[in-house]
Write an enzyme that holds these catalytic residues in place. Structure first.
Site, PDB file in Angstrom:
ATOM      1  N   GLU A 189       3.352  51.407 -13.330  1.00  0.00           N
ATOM      2  CA  GLU A 189       3.610  50.936 -11.506  1.00  0.00           C
ATOM      3  C   GLU A 189       2.252  50.920 -11.029  1.00  0.00           C
ATOM      4  O   GLU A 189       1.465  51.326 -11.357  1.00  0.00           O
ATOM      5  CB  GLU A 189       4.275  51.378 -10.471  1.00  0.00           C
ATOM      6  N   HIS A 212       9.047  47.570   3.209  1.00  0.00           N
ATOM      7  CA  HIS A 212       9.817  47.859   2.247  1.00  0.00           C
ATOM      8  C   HIS A 212       9.924  49.423   2.085  1.00  0.00           C
ATOM      9  O   HIS A 212      11.277  49.790   1.784  1.00  0.00           O
ATOM     10  CB  HIS A 212       8.682  48.301   0.678  1.00  0.00           C
ATOM     11  N   HIS A 246       6.374  45.809  -0.260  1.00  0.00           N
ATOM     12  CA  HIS A 246       6.604  45.309  -1.185  1.00  0.00           C
ATOM     13  C   HIS A 246       5.750  43.961  -1.140  1.00  0.00           C
ATOM     14  O   HIS A 246       6.662  43.060  -1.617  1.00  0.00           O
ATOM     15  CB  HIS A 246       7.320  45.801  -2.300  1.00  0.00           C
ATOM     16  N   ARG A 265      -0.284  48.980  -3.945  1.00  0.00           N
ATOM     17  CA  ARG A 265       0.620  48.090  -3.057  1.00  0.00           C
ATOM     18  C   ARG A 265      -0.018  47.015  -1.951  1.00  0.00           C
ATOM     19  O   ARG A 265       0.483  46.271  -1.963  1.00  0.00           O
ATOM     20  CB  ARG A 265       2.541  48.316  -2.184  1.00  0.00           C
ATOM     21  N   ARG A 308       1.498  55.034  -0.140  1.00  0.00           N
ATOM     22  CA  ARG A 308       2.820  55.568  -1.398  1.00  0.00           C
ATOM     23  C   ARG A 308       2.635  55.453  -1.870  1.00  0.00           C
ATOM     24  O   ARG A 308       2.368  53.659  -2.261  1.00  0.00           O
ATOM     25  CB  ARG A 308       4.288  55.486  -0.650  1.00  0.00           C
TER      26      ARG A 308
END
Ligand code: FAD
Ligand code: SIN
Length: 531
Positions: free
Chosen positions: A113, A349, A241, A288, A384
């Site tokens: 990811e 998110h 997100h 992100r 994160r």
């Protein structure tokens, strides 16, 4: 009614359940959870859980990726602890019976990811959270020492305040004796006393109008600690997100996992042009914050309510077999992802901050631990890294449990705690007063405290919040306790903490991006010119 337990665990997601399973052989555990036990953010986790399993991956690489994503605001000691304990915590899951996808050779089929330099995300197709939630809940229900109370809402932590003492944030001897917990079916409030109390109440997504989080994510644990004068930190770092499904009729927003971009899906404008190359060399797999800001900018340029995620070039059979939930969900609203692009939009998110804890999950309030998303361990810093949160929940549930098992017998149950009193309150018969305030709050937060912020926007948000706060406190004092009013109050407290901490941060860092403090390396001219 008064009840006594060795451990009171508030929340039944990955953090609460894995903690309970690790202490239940030693003492009596009560888990309270405000909805059905399986209704958690954990249940909806798709991408998976990051852990170092095989070469060429190493702990050092995972540590470096976590620090880079967190913009170096992470606590290096906590990052090292979390990553080096990752392999053992995966073994715990396997021992409890969780299964992860494997390749034909029998190795784990690791996904990748945004922000990860290696393939290291263990997953169970695209519904990893459901697999983990179901297995842990099944194990917990089997254990004779675990008592599960569903539809029980924790209202307030019990501290010296309830014994009539003045408790201010300057005191360093605040103690937790348990919590007032309301049965939401009967509205009866029980006094649950515990030697140790563990908050595992999850996130805050519903502070915003669009979120991937389930309705239970209303920041109750963080708000309770704030009211109890415990230390809260890093609340400005809200992760949006980048790719929630754009389907205006649906709430929460269905997530389109980042693993799909790891699998090769590409972000495109409404005109069908790829755009991430303008913002970051890692393109669709940049961290992100960068991807969400880029999408926000492209939506503002085009005036569109969404951008597209394109999977049409990917192998059809592999796509469907790896992402069956997403395929079925999109098909259910008329989008065949093998032939059409998926409309996506950023949605709130994850919160990186929360209740400040140490390396054993201990909060600033004695006998109170916080684990999982409601805690701020220092792992994430300003942003994160994807799939690090299920891991963090497991690692700190384990560490808190080891600590708790050592000390819980030293604590006596507190005497003389008064029962909850509803005296002088009446039933609030106008739900509109609550539902409209929640909508107002979410609009203010999404408009002024979203992906791109400024001093002016934050000030405006605070002014609007002040009005909502006063109206809600007034209503709360007059009303018989209900879950809705408690959640509204908690959402307002959380919003206040986000805004205040965002105002204090005089820089753009990680997830906190302010037009007033741009950073050269963020290519901020792209964002400035169009907002
Ligand atoms: P949760 O699982 O949210 O559980 C919170 C519990 O607390 C619930 O049982 C709730 O009812 C209860 N509760 C809350 N307030 C009260 C109260 N007042 N009284 C009683 N009970 C209360 N992370 C990853 O690492 N990998 C992923 O692939 C991933 N995908 C995600 C996908 C989605 C759609 C979402 C929303 C999140 C995802 N995340 C992912 C984040 C991750 O799922 C969460 O951070 C993690 O599950 C949090 O676990 P938790 O145990 O702290 O909280
Ligand atoms: C996702 O699957 O994209 C979510 C992963 C995460 O939030 O860590």
């Amino acid at each position: 009614m008064r009840k006594n337990f060795d451990f009171l665990v508030i929340g039944s997601g990955i953090a609460g359940l894995s903690f309970a399973l690790k202490v239940a052989d030693f003492g009596k555990v009560c888990i309270v959870t405000k909805a059905e036990a399986k209704e958690t953010a954990t249940l909806y986790a798709q991408g998976g859980i990051a852990a170092v399993m095989y070469t060429p991956d190493t702990y050092e690489k995972h540590i470096r990726d976590t620090m880079i994503a967190g913009d170096d605001l992470n606590d290096p000691n906590i990052v090292r602890i979390t990553i080096t304990e990752s392999t053992d915590r995966i073994k715990d899951l396997l021992k409890w019976g969780v299964t992860f996808d494997k390749t034909k050779s029998g190795k784990f089929d690791l996904g990748r990811e945004g922000g990860h330099s290696e393939y290291r995300v263990l997953h169970h197709r695209d519904n990893t959270g459901k697999e983990i939630q179901n297995v842990l809940l099944h194990e917990a229900l089997k254990h004779p020492n675990i008592y599960l109370l569903e539809h029980h809402f924790a209202v307030e932590l019990i501290t010296q305040h309830h014994l009539g003492e003045v408790v201010t944030s300057s005191r360093d001897d605040i103690e937790c004796y348990g919590a007032y917990v309301m049965n939401v079916k009967t509205n009866v409030v029980d006094t649950i006393l515990a030697r140790l109390t563990i908050l595992a109440t999850g996130g805050i997504g519903n502070v915003y109008a669009t979120t991937t989080n389930p309705p239970v994510a209303t920041g109750d644990g963080i708000a309770m600690v704030y009211r109890a004068k415990g230390v809260i930190e890093n609340m400005e770092f809200i992760q949006f997100h980048p790719t929630a499904l754009y389907n205006p009729k649906e709430k929460p927003n269905f997530l389109i996992t980042e693993a799909l971009r790891g699998f090769g899906a590409i972000l495109k404008t409404v005109e069908g042009e790829s755009f991430m190359q303008k913002y970051d060399e890692r393109e669709s797999l940049a961290p992100r914050d960068i991807v969400a800001r880029a999408i926000d900018t492209e939506m503002k340029i085009s005036g569109s309510d969404y951008v597209y995620l394109d999977c049409r070039h990917l192998n059809k059979n592999e796509l469907i077999s790896n992402f069956p939930t997403i395929y079925a969900k999109c098909l259910s609203i008329g989008i065949d992802i093998t032939t059409s692009m998926i409309p996506v939009v950023p949605a709130s998110h994850y919160i990186c901050g929360g209740v400040k804890v140490d390396e054993y999950g201990r909060s600033s309030i004695k006998n109170l631990y916080a684990i999982g998303e409601c805690a701020s361990t220092g792992l994430h810093g300003a942003n994160r890294l994807a799939s690090n949160s299920l891991l963090e929940s497991l690692v700190f549930a384990h560490r808190a449990a080891m600590d708790a098992n050592e000390i819980f017998m030293q604590n006596e149950f507190k005497e003389n705690i008064p029962e909850w009193s509803d005296e002088g309150t009446v039933l609030n018969e106008e739900m509109i007063l609550i539902t409209q305030s929640i909508k107002d709050l979410q609009t203010v937060m999404s408009s002024y405290v979203g992906i791109v912020r400024s001093n002016l926007r934050l000030k405006r948000a605070l002014d609007r919040l002040e009005i909502l706060y006063k109206e809600t406190e007034d209503l709360f004092k007059k009303s018989i306790l209900s879950q809705d009013i408690c959640e509204l109050r908690n959402l307002i407290s959380v919003a206040y903490l986000i805004i205040k901490m965002a105002m204090k941060r005089k820089e753009s860092r990680g997830l906190h991006f302010s037009l007033d403090y741009p950073r050269i390396e963020d290519k901020s001219e792209n964002y400035n010119s169009v907002v």
